[in-house]
Write a protein that holds these residues in place. Structure first.
Motif, PDB file in Angstrom:
ATOM      1  N   PHE A 150       0.817  -1.210   0.000  1.00 41.87           N
ATOM      2  CA  PHE A 150       0.000   0.000   0.000  1.00 41.87           C
ATOM      3  C   PHE A 150       0.853   1.262   0.000  1.00 41.87           C
ATOM      4  CE2 PHE A 150      -2.571   3.279   2.187  1.00 41.87           C
ATOM      5  CZ  PHE A 150      -3.637   3.351   1.299  1.00 41.87           C
ATOM      6  N   HIS A 151       1.903   1.267   0.808  1.00 37.19           N
ATOM      7  CA  HIS A 151       2.701   2.485   0.950  1.00 37.19           C
ATOM      8  C   HIS A 151       3.868   2.573  -0.022  1.00 37.19           C
ATOM      9  CE1 HIS A 151       0.457   3.993   4.339  1.00 37.19           C
ATOM     10  NE2 HIS A 151       0.553   2.810   4.929  1.00 37.19           N
ATOM     11  N   GLU A 152       4.580   1.464  -0.236  1.00 36.92           N
ATOM     12  CA  GLU A 152       5.768   1.513  -1.080  1.00 36.92           C
ATOM     13  C   GLU A 152       5.449   1.272  -2.553  1.00 36.92           C
ATOM     14  OE1 GLU A 152       8.910  -0.919   0.517  1.00 36.92           O
ATOM     15  OE2 GLU A 152       8.569  -0.151   2.545  1.00 36.92           O
ATOM     16  N   THR A 153       4.657   0.249  -2.840  1.00 37.90           N
ATOM     17  CA  THR A 153       4.361  -0.074  -4.236  1.00 37.90           C
ATOM     18  C   THR A 153       3.370   0.927  -4.830  1.00 37.90           C
ATOM     19  OG1 THR A 153       4.739  -2.417  -3.798  1.00 37.90           O
ATOM     20  CG2 THR A 153       3.579  -1.868  -5.827  1.00 37.90           C
ATOM     21  N   LEU A 154       2.273   1.166  -4.106  1.00 43.05           N
ATOM     22  CA  LEU A 154       1.255   2.089  -4.617  1.00 43.05           C
ATOM     23  C   LEU A 154       1.596   3.549  -4.333  1.00 43.05           C
ATOM     24  CD1 LEU A 154      -2.048   0.185  -3.724  1.00 43.05           C
ATOM     25  CD2 LEU A 154      -0.766   0.160  -5.873  1.00 43.05           C
ATOM     26  N   GLY A 155       2.515   3.787  -3.415  1.00 47.57           N
ATOM     27  CA  GLY A 155       2.974   5.150  -3.141  1.00 47.57           C
ATOM     28  C   GLY A 155       2.027   5.990  -2.302  1.00 47.57           C
ATOM     29  N   ASN A 156       1.174   5.365  -1.523  1.00 48.95           N
ATOM     30  CA  ASN A 156       0.267   6.123  -0.659  1.00 48.95           C
ATOM     31  C   ASN A 156       1.025   6.671   0.550  1.00 48.95           C
ATOM     32  OD1 ASN A 156      -2.330   5.749  -2.021  1.00 48.95           O
ATOM     33  ND2 ASN A 156      -1.967   3.595  -1.599  1.00 48.95           N
ATOM     34  N   PRO A 157       0.716   7.904   0.956  1.00 50.26           N
ATOM     35  CA  PRO A 157       1.443   8.509   2.076  1.00 50.26           C
ATOM     36  C   PRO A 157       1.029   7.894   3.412  1.00 50.26           C
ATOM     37  CG  PRO A 157      -0.318   9.959   1.358  1.00 50.26           C
ATOM     38  CD  PRO A 157      -0.272   8.816   0.383  1.00 50.26           C
ATOM     39  N   VAL A 158       1.927   8.006   4.373  1.00 58.03           N
ATOM     40  CA  VAL A 158       1.662   7.547   5.728  1.00 58.03           C
ATOM     41  C   VAL A 158       1.146   8.737   6.517  1.00 58.03           C
ATOM     42  CG1 VAL A 158       2.695   6.567   7.813  1.00 58.03           C
ATOM     43  CG2 VAL A 158       3.519   5.864   5.569  1.00 58.03           C
ATOM     44  N   ARG A 159      -0.035   8.591   7.100  1.00 52.88           N
ATOM     45  CA  ARG A 159      -0.608   9.675   7.891  1.00 52.88           C
ATOM     46  C   ARG A 159      -0.747   9.231   9.336  1.00 52.88           C
ATOM     47  NH1 ARG A 159      -5.734  10.868   4.352  1.00 52.88           N
ATOM     48  NH2 ARG A 159      -4.920   9.435   2.825  1.00 52.88           N
ATOM     49  N   GLU A 160      -0.398  10.123  10.243  1.00 50.71           N
ATOM     50  CA  GLU A 160      -0.510   9.813  11.665  1.00 50.71           C
ATOM     51  C   GLU A 160      -1.973   9.633  12.039  1.00 50.71           C
ATOM     52  OE1 GLU A 160       1.623  12.219  14.474  1.00 50.71           O
ATOM     53  OE2 GLU A 160       3.130  12.686  12.953  1.00 50.71           O
ATOM     54  N   GLY A 161      -2.218   8.699  12.917  1.00 51.65           N
ATOM     55  CA  GLY A 161      -3.570   8.489  13.415  1.00 51.65           C
ATOM     56  C   GLY A 161      -4.422   7.574  12.554  1.00 51.65           C
ATOM     57  N   ASP A 162      -3.936   7.195  11.376  1.00 50.68           N
ATOM     58  CA  ASP A 162      -4.709   6.321  10.500  1.00 50.68           C
ATOM     59  C   ASP A 162      -4.719   4.879  10.979  1.00 50.68           C
ATOM     60  OD1 ASP A 162      -5.476   8.334   8.843  1.00 50.68           O
ATOM     61  OD2 ASP A 162      -4.181   7.781   7.164  1.00 50.68           O
ATOM     62  N   GLY A 163      -3.697   4.476  11.694  1.00 49.67           N
ATOM     63  CA  GLY A 163      -3.607   3.100  12.137  1.00 49.67           C
ATOM     64  C   GLY A 163      -3.396   2.166  10.956  1.00 49.67           C
TER      65      GLY A 163
END
Length: 120
Positions: A51-64
């Protein structure tokens, strides 16, 4: 083996979210994913990585880790496809055919003398 996968998942979550330890909510989500959805710890880690590395979605605090159930099967399919491709390439390397070229040299007919049979 499960303990090792748990350590890897927690380490990855800490690196991803830039925290010292997963939050209580994250640990609760991991436990829920295992019990309710029967997800593997390694699968959860691979899903987050996808989700984060391959698709490039950002990491947001509080999202869990709430995205995991929505993307787990897609991440699993992507992982299996990549693994199949890697295995196929390795198999092809092992069975790479060697091409042999055979050159047949023709005899030179210029050196052969013609004999007239009637003179014999």
């Amino acid at each position: 083996m499960e303990a090792e996968h748990r350590k890897e998942l927690i380490k990855y979550i800490c690196e991803l979210y830039k925290i010292d330890a997963p939050t209580g909510m994250m640990l609760k989500q991991i436990k829920e994913f295992q019990e309710e959805y029967k997800y593997k710890l390694k699968g959860i880690k691979l899903t987050l990585r996808y989700f984060h590395e391959t698709l490039g979605n950002p990491v947001r605090e509080g999202d869990g880790l709430g995205i995991v159930p929505f993307i787990y099967e897609e991440a699993k399919a992507d992982y299996l496809q990549k693994k199949a491709i890697e295995e196929s390439v390795e198999e092809a390397k092992k069975h790479k055919q060697k091409e042999s070229i055979v050159i047949i040299k023709k005899q030179n007919r210029k050196n052969i003398k013609i004999v007239d049979i009637s003179t014999l």
